[in-house]
Scaffold this motif. Sequence first.
Motif, short mmCIF file in Angstrom:
data_model
loop_
_atom_site.label_atom_id
_atom_site.label_comp_id
_atom_site.label_asym_id
_atom_site.label_seq_id
_atom_site.Cartn_x
_atom_site.Cartn_y
_atom_site.Cartn_z
N PRO A 9 0.81 -1.23 0.00
CA PRO A 9 0.00 0.00 0.00
C PRO A 9 0.84 1.27 0.00
N ARG A 10 2.09 1.20 0.46
CA ARG A 10 2.94 2.39 0.47
C ARG A 10 3.39 2.77 -0.94
N ARG A 11 3.30 1.83 -1.87
CA ARG A 11 3.78 2.04 -3.24
C ARG A 11 2.68 1.88 -4.29
N LEU A 98 -0.36 14.55 -12.72
CA LEU A 98 -0.59 13.30 -12.01
C LEU A 98 0.71 12.51 -11.80
N ASP A 99 1.54 12.40 -12.82
CA ASP A 99 2.78 11.64 -12.68
C ASP A 99 3.63 12.21 -11.54
N ARG A 103 4.74 10.21 -8.10
CA ARG A 103 6.16 9.99 -7.82
C ARG A 103 6.57 10.63 -6.50
N GLU A 104 6.01 11.79 -6.17
CA GLU A 104 6.28 12.43 -4.87
C GLU A 104 5.93 11.51 -3.72
N ARG A 105 4.94 10.66 -3.92
CA ARG A 105 4.47 9.75 -2.87
C ARG A 105 5.10 8.36 -2.96
#
Length: 175
Positions: A9-11, A98-99, A103-105
């Motif tokens: 879930p983190r990725r 969105l990308d 990616r920030e997350r």
Amino acid sequence: MTAAPALDPRRTALVLVDLMDRVVALPLEPRKGTDVLTTAEELATAFRAAGALVVLIRVERPTVAEQPPGSGLVAGLRRDGDVEVVKRTIGGFQGTGLDERLRERGVRTLVFGGIATNLGVESTARAAADLGYDLVFVEDAMAALTAPEHEASVRLDFPRLGTVVKARDLRLTRG
């Protein structure tokens, strides 16, 4: 359909496309828009509980002064912490940031649902594949204007881009 991969879930982000009143109300196949919405809401609840990001994409027509009635997300779909993206093309990446937000997350895997399977969902997924994301498609969280359009995406195109699963087979696990 193949076995669903274990999703961290983190990725991972759930990406739901065009779940707006006017789109959900269309005559759709192989299931009604309300059935797609129910499955999408269940997925979103599970993803949020696991700490995964939920992305809600909706379309706005770029050439009109006022959007048609029903152009917002279905009431109650968005929750605190969700990311809402407004697109002005068929897909959800072009010109939306969105990308960068994903990616920030640290998101690497996208799980897709929405309407229409062969339009907004597939266009967004193709761009995501080009950007290097791993893709999972939840077949029963999608519908199209016709069953053959839905089936062409689910049976022919999506397996070339990622993994096609049923909602009940998704597994969010740490590590």
